[in-house]
Design an enzyme around this catalytic site. Structure first.
Site, mmCIF file in Angstrom:
data_model
loop_
_atom_site.group_PDB
_atom_site.id
_atom_site.type_symbol
_atom_site.label_atom_id
_atom_site.label_comp_id
_atom_site.label_asym_id
_atom_site.label_seq_id
_atom_site.Cartn_x
_atom_site.Cartn_y
_atom_site.Cartn_z
ATOM 1 N N ALA A 7 0.837 -1.216 0.000
ATOM 2 C CA ALA A 7 0.000 0.000 0.000
ATOM 3 C C ALA A 7 0.869 1.262 0.000
ATOM 4 C CB ALA A 7 -0.909 -0.018 1.233
ATOM 5 N N ARG A 57 16.153 -7.877 14.701
ATOM 6 C CA ARG A 57 16.439 -7.030 15.853
ATOM 7 C C ARG A 57 17.743 -6.296 15.504
ATOM 8 N NH1 ARG A 57 11.544 -8.572 17.933
ATOM 9 N NH2 ARG A 57 11.449 -10.784 18.426
ATOM 10 N N THR A 111 2.641 -5.971 15.327
ATOM 11 C CA THR A 111 3.151 -7.018 16.230
ATOM 12 C C THR A 111 2.021 -7.987 16.517
ATOM 13 O OG1 THR A 111 3.883 -7.492 18.485
ATOM 14 C CG2 THR A 111 2.723 -5.419 18.200
ATOM 15 N N ASP A 113 1.521 -9.313 19.194
ATOM 16 C CA ASP A 113 1.168 -9.227 20.621
ATOM 17 C C ASP A 113 -0.042 -8.323 20.901
ATOM 18 O OD1 ASP A 113 3.430 -10.759 20.866
ATOM 19 O OD2 ASP A 113 4.707 -9.093 21.488
ATOM 20 N N ARG A 140 -7.796 -30.147 20.041
ATOM 21 C CA ARG A 140 -9.048 -30.586 20.695
ATOM 22 C C ARG A 140 -9.462 -31.956 20.166
ATOM 23 N NH1 ARG A 140 -11.867 -29.267 25.201
ATOM 24 N NH2 ARG A 140 -12.345 -27.111 24.668
ATOM 25 N N ARG A 157 4.446 -12.275 24.471
ATOM 26 C CA ARG A 157 5.505 -11.678 25.307
ATOM 27 C C ARG A 157 5.019 -11.461 26.722
ATOM 28 N NH1 ARG A 157 10.484 -9.362 23.319
ATOM 29 N NH2 ARG A 157 9.618 -9.153 21.238
ATOM 30 N N ALA A 172 -11.730 -23.056 25.326
ATOM 31 C CA ALA A 172 -10.807 -23.720 26.264
ATOM 32 C C ALA A 172 -11.400 -23.728 27.666
ATOM 33 C CB ALA A 172 -9.470 -22.984 26.267
ATOM 34 N N GLU A 173 -11.087 -24.790 28.400
ATOM 35 C CA GLU A 173 -11.634 -24.925 29.760
ATOM 36 C C GLU A 173 -10.963 -23.964 30.730
ATOM 37 O OE1 GLU A 173 -11.459 -27.491 27.702
ATOM 38 O OE2 GLU A 173 -13.567 -28.051 27.762
ATOM 39 N N SER A 206 -11.916 -34.251 27.256
ATOM 40 C CA SER A 206 -10.738 -33.402 27.092
ATOM 41 C C SER A 206 -10.811 -32.160 27.973
ATOM 42 C CB SER A 206 -10.590 -32.984 25.636
ATOM 43 O OG SER A 206 -11.646 -32.146 25.258
HETATM 44 N N1 LIG Z 1 15.011 1.697 23.618
HETATM 45 C C1 LIG Z 1 15.288 1.606 22.311
HETATM 46 N N2 LIG Z 1 15.938 2.588 21.654
HETATM 47 C C2 LIG Z 1 16.208 2.502 20.356
HETATM 48 N N3 LIG Z 1 15.859 1.446 19.580
HETATM 49 C C3 LIG Z 1 15.221 0.436 20.171
HETATM 50 C C4 LIG Z 1 14.886 0.454 21.552
HETATM 51 N N4 LIG Z 1 14.238 -0.695 21.856
HETATM 52 C C5 LIG Z 1 14.180 -1.392 20.717
HETATM 53 N N5 LIG Z 1 14.756 -0.720 19.698
HETATM 54 C C6 LIG Z 1 14.939 -1.181 18.320
HETATM 55 O O1 LIG Z 1 13.751 -1.743 17.811
HETATM 56 C C7 LIG Z 1 14.009 -3.087 17.372
HETATM 57 C C8 LIG Z 1 12.757 -3.909 17.498
HETATM 58 O O2 LIG Z 1 12.369 -3.981 18.877
HETATM 59 P P1 LIG Z 1 11.786 -5.350 19.487
HETATM 60 O O3 LIG Z 1 12.771 -6.427 19.215
HETATM 61 O O4 LIG Z 1 11.441 -5.083 20.904
HETATM 62 O O5 LIG Z 1 10.522 -5.675 18.605
HETATM 63 P P2 LIG Z 1 9.156 -4.870 18.475
HETATM 64 O O6 LIG Z 1 9.281 -3.752 17.515
HETATM 65 O O7 LIG Z 1 8.670 -4.495 19.856
HETATM 66 O O8 LIG Z 1 8.212 -5.939 17.807
HETATM 67 P P3 LIG Z 1 7.814 -7.393 18.398
HETATM 68 O O9 LIG Z 1 7.757 -7.256 19.898
HETATM 69 O O10 LIG Z 1 6.499 -7.707 17.836
HETATM 70 O O11 LIG Z 1 8.877 -8.339 17.933
HETATM 71 C C9 LIG Z 1 15.178 -3.538 18.246
HETATM 72 O O12 LIG Z 1 15.891 -4.618 17.663
HETATM 73 C C10 LIG Z 1 16.012 -2.285 18.288
HETATM 74 O O13 LIG Z 1 16.765 -2.137 17.119
HETATM 75 O O1 LIG Z 2 11.503 -14.624 18.007
HETATM 76 P P1 LIG Z 2 12.001 -14.175 19.339
HETATM 77 O O2 LIG Z 2 13.109 -13.192 19.214
HETATM 78 O O3 LIG Z 2 12.262 -15.313 20.230
HETATM 79 O O4 LIG Z 2 10.818 -13.321 20.012
HETATM 80 C C1 LIG Z 2 9.675 -13.905 20.514
HETATM 81 C C2 LIG Z 2 8.744 -12.810 20.943
HETATM 82 O O5 LIG Z 2 8.368 -12.062 19.810
HETATM 83 C C3 LIG Z 2 6.960 -12.055 19.695
HETATM 84 O O6 LIG Z 2 6.610 -13.111 18.840
HETATM 85 C C4 LIG Z 2 6.462 -10.752 19.121
HETATM 86 O O7 LIG Z 2 6.784 -9.696 19.989
HETATM 87 C C5 LIG Z 2 6.463 -12.326 21.122
HETATM 88 O O8 LIG Z 2 5.132 -12.780 21.160
HETATM 89 C C6 LIG Z 2 7.490 -13.317 21.582
HETATM 90 O O9 LIG Z 2 7.608 -13.309 22.993
#
Ligand SMILES: Nc1ncnc2c1ncn2[C@@H]1O[C@H](COP(=O)(O)OP(=O)(O)OP(=O)(O)O)[C@@H](O)[C@H]1O
Ligand SMILES: O=P(O)(O)OC[C@H]1O[C@](O)(CO)[C@@H](O)[C@@H]1O
Length: 332
Positions: A7, A57, A111, A113, A140, A157, A172-173, A206
């Site tokens: 998009a 990351r 995300t 989450d 199930r 998370r 789910a129970e 179950s």
């Molecule tokens: N405090 C921070 N300052 C600057 N950059 C950050 C900070 N925290 C996270 N980041 C950057 O954002 C990237 C993604 O963050 P994170 O791994 O927590 O995933 P997310 O964006 O929260 O998504 P998800 O939780 O769904 O995986 C990190 O690898 C890092 O590069």
């Molecule tokens: O793939 P990784 O780095 O183990 O991260 C797992 C985490 O990332 C997520 O899939 C998305 O934030 C969470 O639900 C889970 O805790």
């Protein structure tokens, strides 16, 4: 993710804006590793899981020098607006960047989450819930056939949006999640669960427990082992893990991602057209069906727990038989 990228690309092309996509998350920005995004690049991607641009990351962004490198790259490449699709970590990255770079920083909530304020649902959430629901329906079947107890651990998370939605959708129970369990008396809760399982199994065999990851002290295995200490319980554990992050995105997610992607580019374009372009750091999301812009600082400081109404509905109406006493005695 791919629907948003598509998009953004198509809208930019139609509006005459040049669009590039940085590869591997913030790493691509710091290392200036990017591809030009043209309509040809995004043919046939909306139905695909994962992301055309790859994701990663990026530890360098956690240091100020890394953030400055990212800001320098944006300047060097004459970027006016950066659209970041991600969760709260990615948005902390945007927030850090805003101290060093004064273009438009737009976050799109992405995300599984669903733990971001400023939107009802994040891109990825409904796909993950659907995937987990389909998997647990299958669990199930075997649980019924073998009259067995299953714990299924789902992702999230530190939030229980997936656990609650999946738990309710699969009937789910028991749901054990951050919203209803405070780690107060693990041993007593296990005893109560054992009683509920024994009673429930007389009825239809179950018993499914949906467990939010990172909740149970010692992990899901510890809960399974504790339940199995009672000789008539045969509890299996399935950790769904990363299958929740893959597969064809749901239609709902494709639509959400598409709408937010178009809106992000339109916002930038309108600012340029009306000469109101200025530094800004915000997230676009949908709240009650309405496209809403929320400052990133607000998104990062607010919580979005599972709606209390669902926690109550589950506790008061959906938990059956002896299971409901779990909620009376141990769970909120
Ligand atoms: N405090 C921070 N300052 C600057 N950059 C950050 C900070 N925290 C996270 N980041 C950057 O954002 C990237 C993604 O963050 P994170 O791994 O927590 O995933 P997310 O964006 O929260 O998504 P998800 O939780 O769904 O995986 C990190 O690898 C890092 O590069
Ligand atoms: O793939 P990784 O780095 O183990 O991260 C797992 C985490 O990332 C997520 O899939 C998305 O934030 C969470 O639900 C889970 O805790």
């Amino acid at each position: 993710m791919n629907s948003a990228i598509r998009a953004i690309t198509l809208t930019s092309a139609k509006l005459g804006l040049q669009c590039v996509g940085f590869l591997h998350g913030y790493n691509g920005l710091i290392n200036q590793e990017y591809i030009e995004l043209t309509p040809d690049c995004v043919i046939d991607i909306t139905q695909r899981g994962g992301t055309l641009l790859k994701s990663a990351r990026c530890d360098a962004m956690l240091e100020d020098t890394g953030v400055q490198q990212a800001a320098n790259a944006l300047r060097k490449l004459h970027i006016d607006a950066l659209i970041v699709i991600g969760g709260d970590g990615s948005f902390r990255g945007i927030h850090a960047l805003s101290a060093h770079w004064h273009g438009q920083l737009i976050g799109l909530p992405g995300t599984i989450d669903n733990d971001l304020a400023g939107c009802d649902h994040t891109i990825g959430f409904s796909s993950a819930v659907n995937t987990a629901t389909v998997a647990i329906d299958k669990i199930r079947d075997t649980a019924n056939a073998f009259e067995r107890v299953f714990i299924t651990e789902v992702m999230g998370r530190h939030s229980g949006h997936i656990a609650y939605n999946v738990g309710i959708a699969t009937g789910a129970e028991a749901i054990l999640s951050f919203e209803n369990y405070t780690k107060s008396d693990t041993a007593k809760l296990v005893q109560q669960l054992q009683r509920a399982i024994t009673e429930q199994q007389h009825k239809h065999g179950s018993f499914l427990i949906i467990l939010a990851e990172n909740l149970w002290p010692g992990g899901a295995h510890a809960l399974r082992d504790a339940l199995n200490e009672q000789s008539n319980i045969n509890c299996a554990l399935c950790v769904l893990g990363h299958i929740q992050r893959g597969g064809a995105p749901s239609a709902e997610n494709r639509m959400l991602a598409t709408e937010l992607g178009v809106a992000a580019v339109e916002t930038v374009y309108q600012a340029i057209q009306h000469d109101t372009f200025r530094a800004a750091t915000f997230m676009l999301g949908k709240i009650n069906g309405v496209l809403t812009s929320t400052p990133i600082s607000t998104v990062l400081t607010r919580q979005k727990p599972v709606p209390d109404s669902w926690v109550k509905r589950y506790r008061d109406f959906l938990a059956e038989g002896e299971t409901s006493s779990l909620y009376t005695n141990f769970l909120n």
